[in-house]
Motif scaffolding. Structure first.
Motif, mmCIF file in Angstrom:
data_model
loop_
_atom_site.group_PDB
_atom_site.id
_atom_site.type_symbol
_atom_site.label_atom_id
_atom_site.label_comp_id
_atom_site.label_asym_id
_atom_site.label_seq_id
_atom_site.Cartn_x
_atom_site.Cartn_y
_atom_site.Cartn_z
ATOM 1 N N GLU A 3 -15.970 -44.706 41.239
ATOM 2 C CA GLU A 3 -17.417 -44.537 40.434
ATOM 3 C C GLU A 3 -18.645 -44.469 41.284
ATOM 4 O O GLU A 3 -18.694 -45.338 42.294
ATOM 5 N N ILE A 4 -19.275 -43.662 41.354
ATOM 6 C CA ILE A 4 -20.595 -43.103 42.255
ATOM 7 C C ILE A 4 -21.780 -43.149 41.160
ATOM 8 O O ILE A 4 -21.843 -42.520 40.072
ATOM 9 N N ASN A 5 -22.802 -44.265 41.353
ATOM 10 C CA ASN A 5 -23.985 -44.133 40.604
ATOM 11 C C ASN A 5 -25.250 -43.949 41.255
ATOM 12 O O ASN A 5 -26.391 -43.798 40.650
ATOM 13 N N PHE A 10 -22.391 -43.264 47.307
ATOM 14 C CA PHE A 10 -21.590 -42.206 47.804
ATOM 15 C C PHE A 10 -21.299 -42.336 49.461
ATOM 16 O O PHE A 10 -20.275 -42.327 49.952
ATOM 17 N N ILE A 81 -19.229 -39.462 38.068
ATOM 18 C CA ILE A 81 -20.341 -39.647 38.900
ATOM 19 C C ILE A 81 -21.369 -40.222 37.510
ATOM 20 O O ILE A 81 -21.399 -39.431 36.443
ATOM 21 N N LEU A 84 -26.603 -39.829 36.261
ATOM 22 C CA LEU A 84 -26.854 -38.503 36.836
ATOM 23 C C LEU A 84 -27.647 -37.781 36.017
ATOM 24 O O LEU A 84 -27.574 -37.737 34.731
ATOM 25 N N GLU A 87 -26.052 -32.417 38.510
ATOM 26 C CA GLU A 87 -25.281 -32.027 39.560
ATOM 27 C C GLU A 87 -25.104 -30.500 39.726
ATOM 28 O O GLU A 87 -25.199 -29.506 38.857
ATOM 29 N N TYR A 149 -26.611 -33.852 43.993
ATOM 30 C CA TYR A 149 -26.595 -34.767 43.217
ATOM 31 C C TYR A 149 -28.080 -35.072 42.801
ATOM 32 O O TYR A 149 -28.623 -35.617 43.687
ATOM 33 N N PHE A 151 -29.900 -38.123 41.129
ATOM 34 C CA PHE A 151 -29.504 -39.301 40.304
ATOM 35 C C PHE A 151 -30.710 -39.922 39.706
ATOM 36 O O PHE A 151 -31.881 -39.594 40.270
#
Length: 153
Positions: A3-5, A10, A81, A84, A87, A149, A151
């Motif tokens: 999981e990337i927030n 990242f 992701i 977000l 993307e 990305y 965010f």
């Protein structure tokens, strides 16, 4: 699946493998639909009888761009992701097709984070991707794709 927030999530994977997707089978129906969508009806993709006789593969093969178009689907199996806004598929910096993908083959995507930049709040990542073919040593392709990305704060 990781999981990337945010950008820092990242960045913690820089230089490391992000993961591998599940196997995905490419069918003749999918190849035919891709041929219809792209107007590329070359016999090596769509004519199973002719391919059995004339093709060096003795069967039909997936379009190279069909296999490339699977990247977003397979990528979502590797990285989730969150947080977000947007993307963007930003580009492909290099990509080499290594081997044809014959009909009914199973493929999977392996991804590693090659580089990351913070561009005034936009995270730009370069991801090395390899599309592996089940029971084959040589991949379908290997290259670097670029995503942007945005965010939420």
């Amino acid at each position: 699946m990781i999981e990337i927030n945010n950008h820092d999530d990242f960045a913690s994977y820089l230089g490391n493998e992000l993961g591998t997707s599940a196997w995905y089978q490419i069918t003749q129906d999918q190849i035919n639909k891709f041929a219809d969508a792209t107007l590329d009806h070359q016999w090596i993709h769509t004519d199973a009888e002719r391919a059995a006789v004339e093709s060096p593969f003795k069967t039909t093969i997936a379009h190279g761009y069909l296999t490339l178009s699977l990247v977003p689907y397979l990528w979502q199996q590797i990285v989730k992701i969150g947080n977000l806004k947007m993307e963007i598929n930003y580009g492909i910096e290099s990509l080499k097709f290594g081997q044809a993908v014959t009909v009914d083959s199973e493929v999977r995507l392996k991804a590693s984070l090659k580089s990351i930049l913070n561009l005034r709040g936009t995270t730009k990542v370069v991801v090395n991707i390899i599309l592996e073919i089940k029971d084959q040593t040589k991949p379908a392709y290997n290259g670097d794709v670029v995503f942007l990305y945005h965010f939420h704060s």
